[in-house]
Design an enzyme around this catalytic site. Sequence first.
Site, mmCIF file in Angstrom:
data_model
loop_
_atom_site.group_PDB
_atom_site.id
_atom_site.type_symbol
_atom_site.label_atom_id
_atom_site.label_comp_id
_atom_site.label_asym_id
_atom_site.label_seq_id
_atom_site.Cartn_x
_atom_site.Cartn_y
_atom_site.Cartn_z
ATOM 1 N N GLY A 275 -24.820 16.210 15.323
ATOM 2 C CA GLY A 275 -23.798 16.484 16.338
ATOM 3 C C GLY A 275 -24.322 17.311 17.499
ATOM 4 O O GLY A 275 -24.156 16.958 18.671
ATOM 5 N N HIS A 392 -23.754 43.218 36.363
ATOM 6 C CA HIS A 392 -22.689 44.193 36.596
ATOM 7 C C HIS A 392 -21.849 44.394 35.357
ATOM 8 O O HIS A 392 -20.741 44.931 35.437
ATOM 9 C CB HIS A 392 -21.818 43.709 37.758
ATOM 10 C CG HIS A 392 -22.599 43.597 39.031
ATOM 11 N ND1 HIS A 392 -22.590 44.581 40.001
ATOM 12 C CD2 HIS A 392 -23.457 42.650 39.474
ATOM 13 C CE1 HIS A 392 -23.397 44.229 40.989
ATOM 14 N NE2 HIS A 392 -23.929 43.048 40.695
ATOM 15 N N LYS A 520 -12.907 25.244 7.003
ATOM 16 C CA LYS A 520 -12.149 23.992 7.170
ATOM 17 C C LYS A 520 -11.305 23.723 5.925
ATOM 18 O O LYS A 520 -10.137 23.349 6.012
ATOM 19 C CB LYS A 520 -13.119 22.812 7.356
ATOM 20 C CG LYS A 520 -13.793 22.705 8.687
ATOM 21 C CD LYS A 520 -14.475 21.329 8.783
ATOM 22 C CE LYS A 520 -15.604 21.318 9.769
ATOM 23 N NZ LYS A 520 -16.449 20.139 9.702
HETATM 24 C C1 G6Q Z 1 -22.837 19.818 15.108
HETATM 25 C C2 G6Q Z 1 -21.783 19.971 14.132
HETATM 26 C C3 G6Q Z 1 -20.392 20.044 14.694
HETATM 27 C C4 G6Q Z 1 -19.787 18.708 15.042
HETATM 28 C C5 G6Q Z 1 -18.286 18.888 15.256
HETATM 29 C C6 G6Q Z 1 -17.608 17.624 15.673
HETATM 30 O O1 G6Q Z 1 -23.985 19.683 14.847
HETATM 31 O O2 G6Q Z 1 -21.914 19.003 13.163
HETATM 32 O O3 G6Q Z 1 -20.312 20.881 15.812
HETATM 33 O O4 G6Q Z 1 -20.399 18.174 16.173
HETATM 34 O O5 G6Q Z 1 -17.712 19.397 14.092
HETATM 35 O O6 G6Q Z 1 -17.755 16.650 14.703
HETATM 36 P P1 G6Q Z 1 -17.352 15.172 14.997
HETATM 37 O O7 G6Q Z 1 -18.196 14.663 16.094
HETATM 38 O O8 G6Q Z 1 -17.575 14.425 13.721
HETATM 39 O O9 G6Q Z 1 -15.905 15.179 15.386
#
Ligand code: G6Q
Length: 558
Positions: A275, A392, A520
Amino acid sequence: MSEITKAPISPLNTLPAWNSLTTHREVMRSFVLREQFALDPDRFDRFAFHFDDILVDLSKNLIENQTLALLCALARECRVEEWRDAMFAGAAINNTEQRSVLHTALRNRSGRPVKVHGRDVMPDVKAVQERMRNFAEGVRSGALNGYRGDKFTDVVNIGIGGSDLGPKMVCRALTAYGDRSLNMHFVSNVDATDLMETLRVCKPESTLVLIASKTFTTQETMTNAFSIRHWFLESGAPECAVAQHFAALSTNTAGVEAFGIPAERMFEFWDWVGGRYSLWSAIGLPIAISIGYERFEQLLEGAYRMDEHFRREPFERNLPVLLALLSVWYVNFYGAETHAVLPYDDYLSLLPSYLQQADMESNGKSVQKNGADVKWPTGPVIWGEPGTNGQHAFYQLIHQGTRLIPADFIVPSVSQNPLGDHHEKLLANFLAQTEALMKGKTRSEALAEMHAQGMAEHLAEALASHRSFDGNRPTTSIVCRTLDPQTLGSLIALYEHKIFVQGVIWNVNSFDQWGVELGKQLAKQILPELEDDDPVESHDSSTNGLINAIKEMRRESW
Ligand code: G6Q
């Protein structure tokens, strides 16, 4: 496939180079940067490195030749070369998820095949890129438009984390190259304020929605996705218009179809794209829409050139390796707990938050790849704000606080917005800060300054320690010609590979993020508990107390 993933390794803190660095650190207690610059007029030449239009000056770091030699030896003992080659070759180096890590394939412009499970992924990559090109150019030209024939004026990207921070940062960074007739919006927070405030300025008939989610199951993203679809349909748009106004960037075909987005509006990527490393994939579609596909390719080209540099250059001249090793030096041998990223370019205002995720989610780990506890500090806290604003605000602590805070200062030589002497002032501040952090001001200099101002002796004496600075605060200066797409691509890849090298040295898996799961799970458990009137007793007293108080406040306001 690579054997490195199975090779036994000695603990980091027992390696010969680690022991030598421990000894060297003792020697470096008497190292004073200011003296070193006075002694050696070639210090800049020794420690400044060029890569295309980027200059990286390491000379204001607490290093001498021996330091870098030992750090490079440490990288070799940690088998960074083999891990790097394994990553590029598609080995499943993300061992806890058994996945390859191949964001580099997305910008592979060499013509070399990249194989996952024996299959070349490049044809699939190219096919999606071709579809991205057509779609992005269609939106920009107006060939693809809304269900009433309106040209799209607003693009809303719904995504979070890796599906938000990268494209948002890049779109902001490349605003100067963006199509000003297209307003790019990024909605990530499940707090409805984020979506509602965005939609206030959008018209359904001219809004294009991109649902960006690798899994297409993320709570925040799916909640926002359904709410924006509701907003769209509530405006009177027919159900069949969803296909025209929505596109999905995802790996989950079934989920996308179930949402009502047809296959031709789904831009695919793969489980080997993490991701936080995904802006190069279909997740980059908002970037391609904003700046055009050709410039998106320049971004890929910049990253590819950094990939090649990382693959080929000896460690002694390899920028991602050197930046990683400096971080290891400060984290593990100086006890630095944080690292500041200070871009002197307002277009890079989101770089610190982007790097927070890239670095902290990757290396914020306390378990080694084999499951054993780490016995050494790992990823530092990453933070920062654009200069000169930060000067600042929090720079006081960097200059005179009790903590060592290594900092990256980043600046383009040429502004995209030349106006009077603004940029000269910005540059002067950039240069002055790194000089001040390096030099400091001695007590006698502070006294002399006050005497010259005619200050009474007793007052000058009283103020001298307040007005003197130790200096010796390490900084890395990264200067580019101008912040164009290619340079930005190289800069991001530089940090990506830096993070990778750090992870190899600390022996953590930089590509998973199990730490985000517990929250989660608990949120899923708490959600139904908020929905009824019953008092909650199933948690600890603080969580119960907070839930019950919130419920009470909400009841009172109904
Ligand atoms: C990144 C993580 C996390 C992910 C989000 C969104 O490396 O895995 O930030 O990108 O949780 O996940 P989805 O793209 O599956 O919605």
